[in-house]
Design a protein around this motif. Structure first.
Motif, PDB file in Angstrom:
ATOM      1  N   GLU A 181      37.871  79.881 -16.506  1.00  0.00           N
ATOM      2  CA  GLU A 181      38.376  79.068 -17.592  1.00  0.00           C
ATOM      3  C   GLU A 181      39.878  78.939 -17.435  1.00  0.00           C
ATOM      4  N   TYR A 182      40.354  77.717 -17.396  1.00  0.00           N
ATOM      5  CA  TYR A 182      41.777  77.493 -17.225  1.00  0.00           C
ATOM      6  C   TYR A 182      42.488  77.664 -18.571  1.00  0.00           C
ATOM      7  N   PRO A 183      43.715  78.179 -18.538  1.00  0.00           N
ATOM      8  CA  PRO A 183      44.438  78.338 -19.795  1.00  0.00           C
ATOM      9  C   PRO A 183      44.773  76.984 -20.405  1.00  0.00           C
ATOM     10  N   LYS A 184      44.850  76.949 -21.701  1.00  0.00           N
ATOM     11  CA  LYS A 184      45.224  75.729 -22.405  1.00  0.00           C
ATOM     12  C   LYS A 184      46.730  75.547 -22.319  1.00  0.00           C
ATOM     13  N   ALA A 185      47.176  74.403 -21.845  1.00  0.00           N
ATOM     14  CA  ALA A 185      48.600  74.144 -21.668  1.00  0.00           C
ATOM     15  C   ALA A 185      49.267  73.841 -23.000  1.00  0.00           C
ATOM     16  N   PRO A 186      50.566  74.116 -23.119  1.00  0.00           N
ATOM     17  CA  PRO A 186      51.304  73.701 -24.319  1.00  0.00           C
ATOM     18  C   PRO A 186      51.227  72.182 -24.477  1.00  0.00           C
ATOM     19  N   ASP A 187      51.272  71.730 -25.713  1.00  0.00           N
ATOM     20  CA  ASP A 187      51.080  70.306 -25.968  1.00  0.00           C
ATOM     21  C   ASP A 187      51.938  69.851 -27.142  1.00  0.00           C
ATOM     22  N   ALA A 224      60.867  56.477 -26.240  1.00  0.00           N
ATOM     23  CA  ALA A 224      61.431  57.713 -26.779  1.00  0.00           C
ATOM     24  C   ALA A 224      60.580  58.884 -26.303  1.00  0.00           C
ATOM     25  N   ARG A 225      61.224  60.006 -26.061  1.00  0.00           N
ATOM     26  CA  ARG A 225      60.518  61.193 -25.579  1.00  0.00           C
ATOM     27  C   ARG A 225      60.852  62.394 -26.444  1.00  0.00           C
ATOM     28  N   VAL A 226      59.833  63.180 -26.756  1.00  0.00           N
ATOM     29  CA  VAL A 226      60.013  64.500 -27.371  1.00  0.00           C
ATOM     30  C   VAL A 226      59.629  65.518 -26.310  1.00  0.00           C
ATOM     31  N   ARG A 227      60.524  66.456 -26.032  1.00  0.00           N
ATOM     32  CA  ARG A 227      60.281  67.426 -24.952  1.00  0.00           C
ATOM     33  C   ARG A 227      60.523  68.840 -25.451  1.00  0.00           C
ATOM     34  N   ALA A 228      59.672  69.767 -24.994  1.00  0.00           N
ATOM     35  CA  ALA A 228      59.806  71.188 -25.318  1.00  0.00           C
ATOM     36  C   ALA A 228      60.263  71.947 -24.089  1.00  0.00           C
ATOM     37  N   TYR A 229      61.132  72.943 -24.296  1.00  0.00           N
ATOM     38  CA  TYR A 229      61.646  73.774 -23.211  1.00  0.00           C
ATOM     39  C   TYR A 229      61.439  75.247 -23.553  1.00  0.00           C
ATOM     40  N   GLU A 230      61.240  76.063 -22.522  1.00  0.00           N
ATOM     41  CA  GLU A 230      61.243  77.506 -22.698  1.00  0.00           C
ATOM     42  C   GLU A 230      62.360  78.103 -21.855  1.00  0.00           C
ATOM     43  N   TYR A 231      62.845  79.275 -22.280  1.00  0.00           N
ATOM     44  CA  TYR A 231      63.875  79.971 -21.518  1.00  0.00           C
ATOM     45  C   TYR A 231      63.189  81.008 -20.638  1.00  0.00           C
ATOM     46  N   ALA A 232      63.247  80.798 -19.323  1.00  0.00           N
ATOM     47  CA  ALA A 232      62.569  81.698 -18.384  1.00  0.00           C
ATOM     48  C   ALA A 232      63.353  81.745 -17.082  1.00  0.00           C
ATOM     49  N   GLY A 233      63.466  82.935 -16.524  1.00  0.00           N
ATOM     50  CA  GLY A 233      64.158  83.090 -15.249  1.00  0.00           C
ATOM     51  C   GLY A 233      65.622  82.706 -15.310  1.00  0.00           C
ATOM     52  N   GLY A 234      66.232  82.865 -16.483  1.00  0.00           N
ATOM     53  CA  GLY A 234      67.654  82.567 -16.624  1.00  0.00           C
ATOM     54  C   GLY A 234      67.986  81.103 -16.808  1.00  0.00           C
ATOM     55  N   GLU A 235      66.980  80.259 -17.046  1.00  0.00           N
ATOM     56  CA  GLU A 235      67.262  78.838 -17.252  1.00  0.00           C
ATOM     57  C   GLU A 235      66.224  78.220 -18.180  1.00  0.00           C
ATOM     58  N   TRP A 236      66.567  77.040 -18.721  1.00  0.00           N
ATOM     59  CA  TRP A 236      65.655  76.314 -19.586  1.00  0.00           C
ATOM     60  C   TRP A 236      64.755  75.424 -18.739  1.00  0.00           C
ATOM     61  N   LYS A 237      63.436  75.501 -18.974  1.00  0.00           N
ATOM     62  CA  LYS A 237      62.474  74.737 -18.197  1.00  0.00           C
ATOM     63  C   LYS A 237      61.564  73.949 -19.136  1.00  0.00           C
ATOM     64  N   ALA A 238      61.305  72.692 -18.765  1.00  0.00           N
ATOM     65  CA  ALA A 238      60.430  71.848 -19.578  1.00  0.00           C
ATOM     66  C   ALA A 238      58.995  72.358 -19.511  1.00  0.00           C
ATOM     67  N   ILE A 239      58.324  72.383 -20.660  1.00  0.00           N
ATOM     68  CA  ILE A 239      56.939  72.864 -20.699  1.00  0.00           C
ATOM     69  C   ILE A 239      55.961  71.819 -21.230  1.00  0.00           C
ATOM     70  N   ASN A 243      59.781  73.147 -11.702  1.00  0.00           N
ATOM     71  CA  ASN A 243      59.309  74.527 -11.845  1.00  0.00           C
ATOM     72  C   ASN A 243      58.273  74.905 -10.784  1.00  0.00           C
ATOM     73  N   SER A 244      57.798  73.945 -10.012  1.00  0.00           N
ATOM     74  CA  SER A 244      56.761  74.239  -9.026  1.00  0.00           C
ATOM     75  C   SER A 244      57.385  74.803  -7.754  1.00  0.00           C
ATOM     76  N   VAL A 245      56.543  75.460  -6.939  1.00  0.00           N
ATOM     77  CA  VAL A 245      56.983  76.044  -5.673  1.00  0.00           C
ATOM     78  C   VAL A 245      56.571  75.101  -4.547  1.00  0.00           C
ATOM     79  N   ALA A 246      57.509  74.823  -3.637  1.00  0.00           N
ATOM     80  CA  ALA A 246      57.261  73.870  -2.553  1.00  0.00           C
ATOM     81  C   ALA A 246      56.703  74.586  -1.314  1.00  0.00           C
ATOM     82  N   PHE A 247      55.672  73.987  -0.720  1.00  0.00           N
ATOM     83  CA  PHE A 247      55.089  74.484   0.525  1.00  0.00           C
ATOM     84  C   PHE A 247      54.817  73.304   1.452  1.00  0.00           C
TER      85      PHE A 247
END
Length: 544
Positions: free
Chosen positions: A214-220, A319-334, A108-112
């Motif tokens: 103040e930085y926003p609190k990330a999903p957890d 084992a992993r539990v992962r959450a995704y959101e639907y944004a920009g037309g695709e599912w992205k891990a949050i 989800n990050s932008v490359a520079f």
């Protein structure tokens, strides 16, 4: 798919964000890999709108879109804008970077990259202080950080991360490139006094705003309960708690799976495929609508372990539990969280499946010739490998890979292996010329004719900074004509403290068919098959 889950909501106090700004958020200045190609700087958009970095500069070098790979090609060059609450990753220009090969960079990050051979005019020093100066297209100072190696992350594979209180050493090896930091709390910085949390050399208002924001609190996600032990073929569940942090989500999906050292969970679908690619679209995912900011949601997720056909070891798995959101037309891990569990033995359901498979195999004799060939060729590429179960830090070892092509076309393959922990490569590889610290360092390329066999030897050694413990060891086979037709084998390997007296000798081996000749180095006393054992093994396979 399960479309709902029980939700408990807690209302929390939330402070408004400071004015929108781009800031330097994470620094990898001393990677365990080669400094020349593996340093990076992460920036963060703490705002409600996308911000373009066109004509911006880092240390007076222009910031360009995408990243430059080691072949000189620019990749991921789709945007110069960082979305609201999004991340960007700045890497070396010039001769390129290995960051996207050696680190778990968020998709989800932008490359520079900078329009220069290295970051900040001669790379990021490991022993001295360094100022990182970020300016916009008009030359206005946006951020100015002077970091010091005394703050931490000095050669241990970690990064410097920023939050509202200052700079901290990351809790994760490899950091969190392009994603929320591993340190999100506010408190006294670990490596600075309270009045030394940031060295700002310019008192520009923008710099002060960044320091005090103040930085926003990330999903957890937090695992509340999960089984400690499972059998192959078991069905179980994991109870997880998700907090949305400072964000709200129109639609979110959650899924649990076991993925390391092998992917051993099934999808809850009719064909029960391995739960691996796009798990957010699986029958095991739970979907929840309308999650508000600072909402806590409890989810119970199914886990269905595959039966063991002999390909998996009785071992500790992750084992992993992962959450995704639907944004920009695709599912992205949050957000995600991992937990270890021991998997061994076999459930009764697996024994029944074995009986069914045996009956099916017996019935194969009644099938037509074409159907028999199809059955025989289901495993298009036979792969067997021998490797030492124990290797010594800093000493060479050899992995022997035996391949047979069951298809009616020639297979062009690239084979390589490496030891790793999380996103960090913990081994060096030898390609016949040089030792390097990247995943494909010991890469071998080979063409295998139809119904032919070959033997590949891969030279590796555990790196000096590895600990004496158990690591994951991966052998990967890529199809050079079809990047989707790749295979891998994942094992556990013990890395032990260096043993005295081992010496390295050169070897040269030619496969039985005479097609491929491979040279490299092996360690004489490493636990492995001898030269003649490997020859005998290959002859036996050829005669079968």
């Amino acid at each position: 798919m399960n479309r709902g889950a029980l939700s408990f909501v807690f209302i929390l106090l939330f402070s408004p964000l400071a004015s929108a700004a781009i800031s330097i958020n994470e620094i990898m200045y001393d990677p365990v890999q080669d400094d020349n190609y593996n340093e990076w700087i992460e920036i963060y958009n703490n705002g409600t709108d996308a911000i373009s970095l066109e004509n911006w500069s880092l240390c007076d070098k222009k910031i360009m879109g995408g990243y430059v790979n080691r072949s000189g090609a620019i990749q991921r060059n789709s945007s110069l804008s960082i979305p609201a609450t999004g991340f960007g990753l700045i890497t070396d220009g010039g001769s390129g970077t290995e960051v996207y090969e050696n680190f778990n960079v968020s998709e989800n990050s932008v490359a520079f990259h900078v329009d220069a051979s290295s970051l900040c005019n001669g790379a990021l020093p490991n022993t001295n202080e360094k100022s990182l100066v970020l300016k916009d297209s008009g030359g206005t100072l946006i951020d100015n950080i002077t970091y010091s190696p005394t703050w931490g992350a000095n050669g241990n594979g970690k990064t410097l991360e920023r939050n509202a209180s200052g700079w901290f050493e990351s809790t994760r090896i490899g950091g969190t490139p392009g994603a929320a930091n591993s340190i999100l709390f506010s408190g006294a910085p670990l490596n600075q006094t309270p009045n030394e949390t940031q060295n700002i050399t310019d008192n520009n208002e923008a710099s002060n705003a960044i320091q005090n924001q103040e930085y926003p609190k990330a999903p957890d996600i937090e695992i509340m309960s999960a089984p400690l032990n499972l059998k192959f073929g078991d069905y179980s569940s994991i109870h997880a708690k998700f907090n949305s942090g400072s964000r709200s989500f129109g639609t979110a999906r959650f899924v649990a799976y076991i993925y390391k050292p092998s992917w051993i969970t099934k999808d809850l679908s009719i064909n029960e495929t391995t739960l691996r690619n796009s798990p957010y679209n699986s029958g095991a995912a739970a979907e929840i609508f309308g999650i508000e900011a600072n909402q806590t949601t409890h989810i119970v997720l199914p886990v269905f372990v595959k039966c063991n056909d002999g390909a998996y070891a009785n071992a500790t798995y992750t084992a992993r539990v992962r959450a995704y959101e639907y944004a920009g037309g695709e599912w992205k891990a949050i957000a995600d969280v991992d937990k270890e569990m021991f998997v061994s033995g076999e459930n009764e359901i697996c024994k029944k499946e074995t009986i069914k498979e045996t009956v099916y195999a017996n019935n194969a004799s009644d099938k037509t010739c074409a159907e028999k060939i199809k059955i025989l060729h289901q495993n298009a590429l036979e792969i067997n490998a021998t490797y030492p179960e124990i290797v010594f830090i800093g000493e060479n070892f050899t992995t022997t890979v035996f391949l047979k092509n069951n298809e009616n076309v020639t297979r062009d393959l690239e084979i390589y292996s490496y030891i790793y922990e999380h996103s960090q490569v913990m081994s060096s590889g030898f390609d016949g010329r040089d030792w390097r610290n990247v995943r494909a360092a010991n890469s071998r390329k080979v063409s295998i004719a139809p119904e032919n066999r070959t033997t590949i030897e891969l030279s590796s050694r555990a790196r000096e900074n590895a600990s004496a413990e158990k690591y994951t060891y991966k052998i990967r086979i890529d199809d050079l004509n079809d990047d989707k037709n790749s295979e891998e084998r994942i094992y556990l390997i013990d890395v032990a403290a260096q043993s005295p007296g081992n010496k390295t000798e050169n070897y040269e081996i030619e496969n039985i068919s005479g097609e491929n000749k491979i040279t490299g180095a092996i360690t004489a006393e490493s636990p492995k098959l001898s030269f003649w054992d490997r020859i005998i093994y290959t002859i036996k396979a050829w005669l079968e």
